[in-house]
Design an enzyme around this catalytic site. Sequence first.
Site, short mmCIF file in Angstrom:
data_model
loop_
_atom_site.label_atom_id
_atom_site.label_comp_id
_atom_site.label_asym_id
_atom_site.label_seq_id
_atom_site.Cartn_x
_atom_site.Cartn_y
_atom_site.Cartn_z
N ASN A 8 46.83 30.37 39.68
CA ASN A 8 46.59 31.52 39.23
C ASN A 8 45.25 32.07 40.36
OD1 ASN A 8 45.38 33.92 38.23
ND2 ASN A 8 44.75 32.62 36.52
N TRP A 9 45.53 32.84 41.25
CA TRP A 9 44.56 33.02 42.22
C TRP A 9 43.62 34.14 41.57
CZ3 TRP A 9 46.47 33.83 47.79
CH2 TRP A 9 46.88 32.53 48.44
N LYS A 10 43.78 34.66 40.37
CA LYS A 10 42.91 35.46 39.89
C LYS A 10 42.56 36.82 40.84
CE LYS A 10 40.89 31.82 37.18
NZ LYS A 10 40.18 31.35 36.16
N HIS A 92 46.29 35.61 29.36
CA HIS A 92 45.40 34.64 29.97
C HIS A 92 44.06 34.74 29.05
CE1 HIS A 92 42.28 32.90 32.59
NE2 HIS A 92 43.23 32.14 33.21
N GLU A 94 41.18 35.18 30.25
CA GLU A 94 40.07 36.31 30.56
C GLU A 94 40.61 37.67 30.47
OE1 GLU A 94 40.38 34.82 34.74
OE2 GLU A 94 39.20 33.16 34.23
N GLU A 162 45.22 26.33 27.38
CA GLU A 162 43.99 26.49 28.49
C GLU A 162 42.84 26.87 27.54
OE1 GLU A 162 44.70 27.86 32.66
OE2 GLU A 162 44.72 29.60 31.36
N GLY A 168 37.25 27.18 34.63
CA GLY A 168 36.24 27.29 35.65
C GLY A 168 35.05 26.93 35.40
N SER A 207 39.98 23.78 34.72
CA SER A 207 39.30 22.61 35.64
C SER A 207 40.31 21.34 36.02
CB SER A 207 38.04 22.11 34.92
OG SER A 207 37.13 23.35 34.66
N GLY A 228 43.56 27.26 38.19
CA GLY A 228 42.93 28.40 38.95
C GLY A 228 42.00 28.13 40.25
N GLY A 229 40.77 27.87 40.08
CA GLY A 229 39.97 27.69 41.58
C GLY A 229 40.80 26.75 42.36
C1 PEP Z 1 42.81 29.47 34.86
O1 PEP Z 1 41.98 30.38 34.83
O2 PEP Z 1 44.00 29.52 34.46
C2 PEP Z 1 42.16 27.89 35.17
C3 PEP Z 1 42.67 27.20 34.57
O3 PEP Z 1 41.08 28.15 35.76
P1 PEP Z 1 40.34 26.82 36.59
O4 PEP Z 1 41.44 25.81 36.93
O5 PEP Z 1 39.45 27.29 37.57
O6 PEP Z 1 39.65 26.11 35.32
#
Ligand code: PEP
Length: 246
Positions: A8-10, A92, A94, A162, A168, A207, A228-229
């Site tokens: 997920n590049w957000k 998600h 967010e 999640e 994050g 994470s 994500g990241g």
């Molecule tokens: C996400 O936003 O779906 C996520 C899992 O982010 P991260 O891997 O950066 O924690």
Amino acid sequence: MKKLAAGNWKMNGTTSALTEVQALLAAHPAPACEMLLCPPATLIAQMATAASGSGLLVGGQDCHPKASGAHTGDISATMLKDAGASHVILGHSERRADHGETDALVRAKAVAAMAAGLVAVVCIGETEAERDAGKTLAVIGGQLDGSLPAGATAATLVVAYEPVWAIGTGRTPTLAEIGEVHAFLRDRLRGLIGDEAAAVRLLYGGSVKPSNAAEIFAVPHVDGALVGGASLKAADFGAIVAALSA
Ligand code: PEP
């Protein structure tokens, strides 16, 4: 079942970021797991072109419940499909936090996604306060019940667990905690969609990085990751793909 590495590049990435896709495909031309990247909507068509003929799938990060109409700034599932997407992330945390998305809205979006021929990647997860209060299973059970569309199958649905506090932050639940939630989700899904539940991919997200991927993927009922990241860099995402393919 084939495992799924989903990124997920957000709200990150412009055209220059597509070099990461080329690097990923060069390093992992035929992975044993499925690979999915969900870039910002502006990059879906270009990424789909870059991924054409490869094992990489492309997805959106949200869609509107309606197929078209007077909804300025929104994107429909049909449009995502038209741009080359095969999946869409829905609910998600967010979006639930920033845009007040409810389980009912997430379900309506999942119905629209399935109708457009997209796989819905439905996200659920507890906040830190909910975990501390011992409410994790009650919260995610309620989110699952409220967010899933009727008639979902393993071919149209992926569920991503999640924990909000792990996204994050560099923090993750213990492997035992992840195992407890994933076993609970498999069971709860069976109550909702019957035997089909056994084949629905249950992703862990929060994470995930190259250094913890292998141990998380060894947990029963963890069928992949939503990242994500670490999905922004081909080297990191590729290492996660490799851990899932082992
Ligand atoms: C996400 O936003 O779906 C996520 C899992 O982010 P991260 O891997 O950066 O924690």
